[in-house]
Design an enzyme around this catalytic site. Sequence first.
Site, PDB file in Angstrom:
ATOM      1  N   ASP A   1       0.832  -1.199   0.000  1.00 20.86           N
ATOM      2  CA  ASP A   1       0.000   0.000   0.000  1.00 20.86           C
ATOM      3  C   ASP A   1       0.872   1.256   0.000  1.00 20.86           C
ATOM      4  O   ASP A   1       0.676   2.163  -0.803  1.00 20.86           O
ATOM      5  CB  ASP A   1      -0.939  -0.001   1.226  1.00 20.86           C
TER       6      ASP A   1
ATOM      7  N   GLU B   1       0.850  -6.191  -5.242  1.00 21.98           N
ATOM      8  CA  GLU B   1       0.368  -5.360  -6.352  1.00 21.98           C
ATOM      9  C   GLU B   1       1.502  -4.610  -7.049  1.00 21.98           C
ATOM     10  O   GLU B   1       1.666  -4.695  -8.263  1.00 21.98           O
ATOM     11  CB  GLU B   1      -0.669  -4.347  -5.838  1.00 21.98           C
TER      12      GLU B   1
HETATM   13  O1  TRH Z   1       4.609  -6.098   0.083  1.00 26.04           O
HETATM   14  P1  TRH Z   1       3.456  -6.629  -0.690  1.00 26.04           P
HETATM   15  O2  TRH Z   1       3.051  -7.981  -0.384  1.00 26.04           O
HETATM   16  O3  TRH Z   1       2.300  -5.642  -0.513  1.00 26.04           O
HETATM   17  C1  TRH Z   1       0.945  -5.762  -0.467  1.00 26.04           C
HETATM   18  C2  TRH Z   1       0.434  -5.634   0.902  1.00 26.04           C
HETATM   19  O4  TRH Z   1       0.423  -6.918   1.493  1.00 26.04           O
HETATM   20  C3  TRH Z   1      -0.929  -5.058   0.870  1.00 26.04           C
HETATM   21  O5  TRH Z   1      -1.556  -5.053   2.123  1.00 26.04           O
HETATM   22  C4  TRH Z   1      -1.775  -5.749  -0.149  1.00 26.04           C
HETATM   23  O6  TRH Z   1      -2.931  -5.071  -0.203  1.00 26.04           O
HETATM   24  C5  TRH Z   1      -1.100  -5.687  -1.479  1.00 26.04           C
HETATM   25  O7  TRH Z   1       0.172  -6.289  -1.411  1.00 26.04           O
HETATM   26  C6  TRH Z   1      -1.895  -6.308  -2.569  1.00 26.04           C
HETATM   27  O8  TRH Z   1       3.803  -6.574  -2.278  1.00 26.04           O
HETATM   28  P2  TRH Z   1       3.940  -5.360  -3.292  1.00 26.04           P
HETATM   29  O9  TRH Z   1       2.608  -4.747  -3.567  1.00 26.04           O
HETATM   30  O10 TRH Z   1       4.686  -5.840  -4.423  1.00 26.04           O
HETATM   31  O11 TRH Z   1       4.808  -4.292  -2.531  1.00 26.04           O
HETATM   32  C7  TRH Z   1       6.185  -4.419  -2.332  1.00 26.04           C
HETATM   33  C8  TRH Z   1       6.839  -3.075  -2.447  1.00 26.04           C
HETATM   34  O12 TRH Z   1       8.184  -3.150  -2.048  1.00 26.04           O
HETATM   35  C9  TRH Z   1       6.813  -2.538  -3.855  1.00 26.04           C
HETATM   36  O13 TRH Z   1       6.602  -1.128  -3.844  1.00 26.04           O
HETATM   37  C10 TRH Z   1       8.230  -2.835  -4.369  1.00 26.04           C
HETATM   38  C11 TRH Z   1       9.010  -2.649  -3.111  1.00 26.04           C
HETATM   39  N1  TRH Z   1      10.315  -3.293  -3.032  1.00 26.04           N
HETATM   40  C12 TRH Z   1      11.434  -2.511  -3.007  1.00 26.04           C
HETATM   41  O14 TRH Z   1      11.342  -1.264  -3.109  1.00 26.04           O
HETATM   42  N2  TRH Z   1      12.658  -3.110  -2.861  1.00 26.04           N
HETATM   43  C13 TRH Z   1      12.805  -4.436  -2.755  1.00 26.04           C
HETATM   44  O15 TRH Z   1      13.951  -4.910  -2.608  1.00 26.04           O
HETATM   45  C14 TRH Z   1      11.622  -5.248  -2.831  1.00 26.04           C
HETATM   46  C15 TRH Z   1      11.757  -6.732  -2.748  1.00 26.04           C
HETATM   47  C16 TRH Z   1      10.406  -4.654  -2.956  1.00 26.04           C
END
Ligand code: TRH
Length: 387
Positions: A20, A281
Site C-alpha cells: 500500500d 500489487e
Molecule cells: O509487500 P506486498 O506484499 O504488498 C501488499 C500488501 O500486502 C498489501 O496489504 C496488499 O494489499 C497488497 O500487497 C496487494 O507486495 P507489493 O505490492 O509488491 O509491494 C512491495 C513493495 O516493495 C513494492 O513497492 C516494491 C518494493 N520493493 C522494493 O522497493 N525493494 C525491494 O527490494 C523489494 C523486494 C520490494
Amino acid sequence: MTSRPLACDIFCTVVDNFGDVGVAWRLARQLAADYQWSVRLWVDDLATFAHLAPGFDAGKRWQRYGDVVIEHWGDALSDGETLQIADVVIEAFGCDLPPVYLGAMAERSPAPVWINLDYLSAEDWVGDFHLRPSPHPRLPLTKWFFFPGLGPHTGGVLIERGLASAREAFQADPVARRALFASLGIGAPADGTLVVSLFAYENPAVANLLGEWRDGAAPVLVLVPVGRIGPEIAHFLGVESFDASTRATRGALTVQALPFVDHPRYDQLLWSCDLNFVRGEDSFVRAQLAARPFVWHIYPQQDDAHLPKLEAALALYSRNLDAPAAGALRSFWLRWNGMPQGEAGRWMEYLQHRAELDKCARDWLAELEAPGDVAANLAEFVESRLK
Ligand code: TRH
C-alpha cells in the site's frame, strides 16, 4: 485553474507488508516529478515507509524527501489543529480520512477533488466502476473511485515518464547490469545462467521448484530479497537462517539473499533477471513493466477471493499465447499459488515454452500501456473537475 502548482494530499495506512505504501509513494513521486504537483504523503507507519526510502528519518513527524513532503499521520490529525486542505485529496485503498480533515474539506471552497485510489484488478467489472462518484451522505463532498487496472476503461498502472527508455537503455547495457550486481555484492553470473529474482510470501511450493533447479542441467541463480519466504528457503538449503549474507550452492542451483533496495534499484533488479517472481500489487506491475516473464504470487484473501483476480490477470496476459504455452503458464502460476496441479505446472513444462513466454512479456507492454497510466489519467480527471 490556478497557475500555482496543484497541492495534493495522499493518505495511506500500512495494513501489512509494503504494497500500500509502495504504491502511494510511487504515485506521490510521479505526481511531483511529472506533473509538478506539490505533494504531501501522510503515512501512519513511517518505520515501514523507511524501508523504501534510504536515509529517511522515521522519527521525524514532518520532512521533505526528494520532491515530496512526508508527514506522519498520527494524533495531530485528530486534535483539531489548523489544516491546509489540498486541491486534490487521495485516500489510498479505502483508508478513512481523519474526521477533522474531512470536516475541513467540506468547508473549503472550492471543494477539493476527492479520490479513492483502489486496488488494481484485471477483472471485467473494474471498467464499469472506474471513476464512479459516491456522494458523501452528510457533507457536500463527492468521492470518486479510481481503479487501476490491466484492461480498457480502467485507470491503467503507474508508469513514470521516461521509464521505457531507461529500461531499454539499461537492458542494452551489460556494464550497467554488472554494476547493479556489484552494488548488491554479487559477481556477474556466468554465461548461460538463468537469473531469477524471487519475492514472495510464505510458499510451500518453493521447495519443489528449488529442487527442480538444483537437479537440472543448467545453472540457476536465484536472488531472494530477505523477507517472508526466507525460513522456507533456509529449510530447503539446510541452513539455520536466511539473512542478507546467505549464499549457498546446491547442485545447479545457487541461492543468494539480497538486501531490500529502493524502488529504482528494485526496477533494475527486475530488468536484469530472466524471470521474476513477484507478489502483492506493486511488484506485480513493475515486473510487467520490466518486459521479462514473471510469476505472480497474489496476496491471499479470505474465502479465496483472490482466485478470480488471479484468473482474470492470467486470462488477459496470456490471451495471445497458443494453447500449450498458455496452459503451461497457467499451471505454473496456479501451482505457485498453492493450487494442486498434479504433474502439470512444473519447471520442465514451463521451460519448454520459454521463448514464447519471453516474447509474451515483451508484447504485453503495449497492452499494459493502452489505457494510459494512472498518474496521467488521474491528472486529466482532476483537471476536468477543477475547470
Ligand atoms: O509487500 P506486498 O506484499 O504488498 C501488499 C500488501 O500486502 C498489501 O496489504 C496488499 O494489499 C497488497 O500487497 C496487494 O507486495 P507489493 O505490492 O509488491 O509491494 C512491495 C513493495 O516493495 C513494492 O513497492 C516494491 C518494493 N520493493 C522494493 O522497493 N525493494 C525491494 O527490494 C523489494 C523486494 C520490494
